[in-house]
Design a protein around this motif. Sequence first.
Motif, mmCIF file in Angstrom:
data_model
loop_
_atom_site.group_PDB
_atom_site.id
_atom_site.type_symbol
_atom_site.label_atom_id
_atom_site.label_comp_id
_atom_site.label_asym_id
_atom_site.label_seq_id
_atom_site.Cartn_x
_atom_site.Cartn_y
_atom_site.Cartn_z
ATOM 1 N N ASP A 42 30.678 23.045 29.915
ATOM 2 C CA ASP A 42 30.457 22.667 31.107
ATOM 3 C C ASP A 42 31.492 23.187 32.094
ATOM 4 O OD1 ASP A 42 28.019 20.705 30.968
ATOM 5 O OD2 ASP A 42 29.363 19.217 30.961
ATOM 6 N N PHE A 43 32.953 23.235 31.109
ATOM 7 C CA PHE A 43 33.681 23.715 32.405
ATOM 8 C C PHE A 43 33.574 24.771 32.004
ATOM 9 C CE2 PHE A 43 38.202 26.400 31.476
ATOM 10 C CZ PHE A 43 38.569 26.019 33.137
ATOM 11 N N ALA A 44 33.195 25.745 30.670
ATOM 12 C CA ALA A 44 33.163 27.581 30.652
ATOM 13 C C ALA A 44 31.613 28.043 31.797
ATOM 14 C CB ALA A 44 32.941 27.757 29.090
ATOM 15 N N ALA A 45 31.249 27.108 31.827
ATOM 16 C CA ALA A 45 29.941 27.717 32.317
ATOM 17 C C ALA A 45 30.523 27.526 33.800
ATOM 18 C CB ALA A 45 28.763 26.539 32.188
ATOM 19 N N ASP A 46 31.103 26.722 34.341
ATOM 20 C CA ASP A 46 31.619 26.641 36.350
ATOM 21 C C ASP A 46 32.905 28.024 36.159
ATOM 22 O OD1 ASP A 46 30.461 24.704 36.253
ATOM 23 O OD2 ASP A 46 32.157 23.058 36.252
ATOM 24 N N ALA A 47 33.443 28.335 35.063
ATOM 25 C CA ALA A 47 34.321 29.151 35.499
ATOM 26 C C ALA A 47 33.451 30.597 35.025
ATOM 27 C CB ALA A 47 35.182 29.397 33.724
ATOM 28 N N GLN A 48 32.672 30.473 34.355
ATOM 29 C CA GLN A 48 31.661 31.936 34.357
ATOM 30 C C GLN A 48 30.960 32.487 36.121
ATOM 31 O OE1 GLN A 48 28.327 31.786 31.642
ATOM 32 N NE2 GLN A 48 28.565 34.349 31.586
ATOM 33 N N GLU A 49 30.748 30.994 36.625
ATOM 34 C CA GLU A 49 29.885 31.065 37.527
ATOM 35 C C GLU A 49 31.144 31.277 38.821
ATOM 36 O OE1 GLU A 49 27.577 28.119 40.530
ATOM 37 O OE2 GLU A 49 27.148 28.054 38.582
ATOM 38 N N LYS A 50 32.601 30.601 38.576
ATOM 39 C CA LYS A 50 33.130 31.145 39.999
ATOM 40 C C LYS A 50 33.745 32.894 40.048
ATOM 41 C CE LYS A 50 34.388 26.698 40.561
ATOM 42 N NZ LYS A 50 33.957 25.894 41.294
ATOM 43 N N ILE A 51 33.900 32.966 38.448
ATOM 44 C CA ILE A 51 34.332 34.487 38.280
ATOM 45 C C ILE A 51 32.830 35.692 39.021
ATOM 46 C CG2 ILE A 51 35.079 36.381 36.275
ATOM 47 C CD1 ILE A 51 35.838 33.694 34.494
ATOM 48 N N GLY A 52 31.714 34.837 38.519
ATOM 49 C CA GLY A 52 30.738 36.397 39.075
ATOM 50 C C GLY A 52 30.904 36.041 40.365
ATOM 51 N N GLU A 53 31.045 35.026 41.154
ATOM 52 C CA GLU A 53 30.961 35.012 42.393
ATOM 53 C C GLU A 53 32.251 35.771 43.263
ATOM 54 O OE1 GLU A 53 31.407 30.665 43.278
ATOM 55 O OE2 GLU A 53 28.974 29.995 42.789
ATOM 56 N N THR A 54 33.616 35.354 42.595
ATOM 57 C CA THR A 54 34.449 36.715 42.999
ATOM 58 C C THR A 54 34.124 37.651 42.974
ATOM 59 O OG1 THR A 54 36.134 34.379 42.184
ATOM 60 C CG2 THR A 54 36.740 36.588 42.135
ATOM 61 N N VAL A 55 34.124 38.090 41.496
ATOM 62 C CA VAL A 55 33.540 39.568 41.640
ATOM 63 C C VAL A 55 33.176 40.177 42.732
ATOM 64 C CG1 VAL A 55 32.051 41.282 39.670
ATOM 65 C CG2 VAL A 55 33.878 39.454 39.278
ATOM 66 N N GLU A 56 30.957 39.099 42.563
ATOM 67 C CA GLU A 56 30.430 39.981 43.695
ATOM 68 C C GLU A 56 31.144 40.031 45.261
ATOM 69 O OE1 GLU A 56 27.363 41.014 42.675
ATOM 70 O OE2 GLU A 56 28.266 40.460 41.376
ATOM 71 N N LYS A 57 31.972 38.928 45.774
ATOM 72 C CA LYS A 57 32.723 39.217 46.795
ATOM 73 C C LYS A 57 33.652 40.317 47.142
ATOM 74 C CE LYS A 57 35.549 36.203 49.505
ATOM 75 N NZ LYS A 57 36.549 35.147 49.629
ATOM 76 N N ALA A 58 34.509 40.303 45.505
ATOM 77 C CA ALA A 58 35.351 41.895 45.741
ATOM 78 C C ALA A 58 35.056 42.938 45.875
ATOM 79 C CB ALA A 58 36.398 41.848 44.260
ATOM 80 N N LYS A 59 33.044 42.853 45.152
ATOM 81 C CA LYS A 59 32.522 44.158 45.307
ATOM 82 C C LYS A 59 32.320 44.425 46.804
ATOM 83 C CE LYS A 59 30.552 44.233 40.614
ATOM 84 N NZ LYS A 59 28.807 43.624 39.931
ATOM 85 N N GLY A 60 31.629 43.386 47.407
ATOM 86 C CA GLY A 60 31.318 43.624 48.972
ATOM 87 C C GLY A 60 32.315 43.702 50.136
ATOM 88 N N GLU A 61 33.666 43.175 49.229
ATOM 89 C CA GLU A 61 34.935 43.767 50.023
ATOM 90 C C GLU A 61 35.111 45.034 50.354
ATOM 91 O OE1 GLU A 61 38.182 40.762 49.166
ATOM 92 O OE2 GLU A 61 36.796 39.221 50.133
ATOM 93 N N ASP A 62 35.257 46.118 48.862
ATOM 94 C CA ASP A 62 35.334 46.773 48.725
ATOM 95 C C ASP A 62 34.773 47.910 49.317
ATOM 96 O OD1 ASP A 62 37.487 45.954 46.949
ATOM 97 O OD2 ASP A 62 36.215 46.632 44.325
ATOM 98 N N LYS A 63 33.411 48.026 49.585
ATOM 99 C CA LYS A 63 32.454 48.819 50.278
ATOM 100 C C LYS A 63 32.824 49.157 51.528
ATOM 101 C CE LYS A 63 28.770 46.583 47.806
ATOM 102 N NZ LYS A 63 26.614 46.371 48.114
ATOM 103 N N PRO A 64 32.914 50.470 51.918
ATOM 104 C CA PRO A 64 33.268 50.621 53.771
ATOM 105 C C PRO A 64 32.312 50.418 54.755
ATOM 106 C CG PRO A 64 32.146 52.746 52.541
ATOM 107 C CD PRO A 64 32.838 51.237 51.435
ATOM 108 N N ASP A 65 32.723 50.001 55.898
ATOM 109 C CA ASP A 65 32.484 48.746 57.175
ATOM 110 C C ASP A 65 31.225 50.099 57.481
ATOM 111 O OD1 ASP A 65 31.062 47.842 58.970
ATOM 112 O OD2 ASP A 65 33.325 47.748 59.490
ATOM 113 N N GLN A 66 30.018 49.978 57.266
ATOM 114 C CA GLN A 66 28.638 50.923 57.370
ATOM 115 C C GLN A 66 28.795 50.627 58.747
ATOM 116 O OE1 GLN A 66 26.402 51.357 54.453
ATOM 117 N NE2 GLN A 66 27.974 51.963 53.065
ATOM 118 N N SER A 67 28.742 49.916 59.087
ATOM 119 C CA SER A 67 27.908 49.667 60.549
ATOM 120 C C SER A 67 28.574 49.802 62.324
ATOM 121 C CB SER A 67 28.821 47.997 61.121
ATOM 122 O OG SER A 67 30.376 48.218 61.246
ATOM 123 N N ALA A 68 29.309 50.753 61.700
ATOM 124 C CA ALA A 68 29.436 51.624 62.804
ATOM 125 C C ALA A 68 28.560 53.300 62.937
ATOM 126 C CB ALA A 68 31.878 52.455 63.186
#
Length: 68
Positions: A42-68
């Motif tokens: 259970d701990f490993a599954a939770d950790a894996q999920e949190k790591i995945g969420e953190t990676v996805e969040k980091a990927k999103g933050e690395d993208k340049p702002d294209q709203s301009a």
Amino acid sequence: MGFLDNAKKKLGEAVENVKEFAGDASENVKEFAADATENVKDFAADAQEKIGETVEKAKGEDKPDQSA
């Protein structure tokens, strides 16, 4: 002979008690190990999920702002 017979009987009872205790202890250890394994899974599954969420969040933050 009465003393030796009594001692033999008491020793037999003690052996049976030890066998019963060992069986109970073995079962308790098996249950504890199963519970611990499940907790680790259970701990490993939770950790894996949190790591995945953190990676996805980091990927999103690395993208340049294209709203301009």
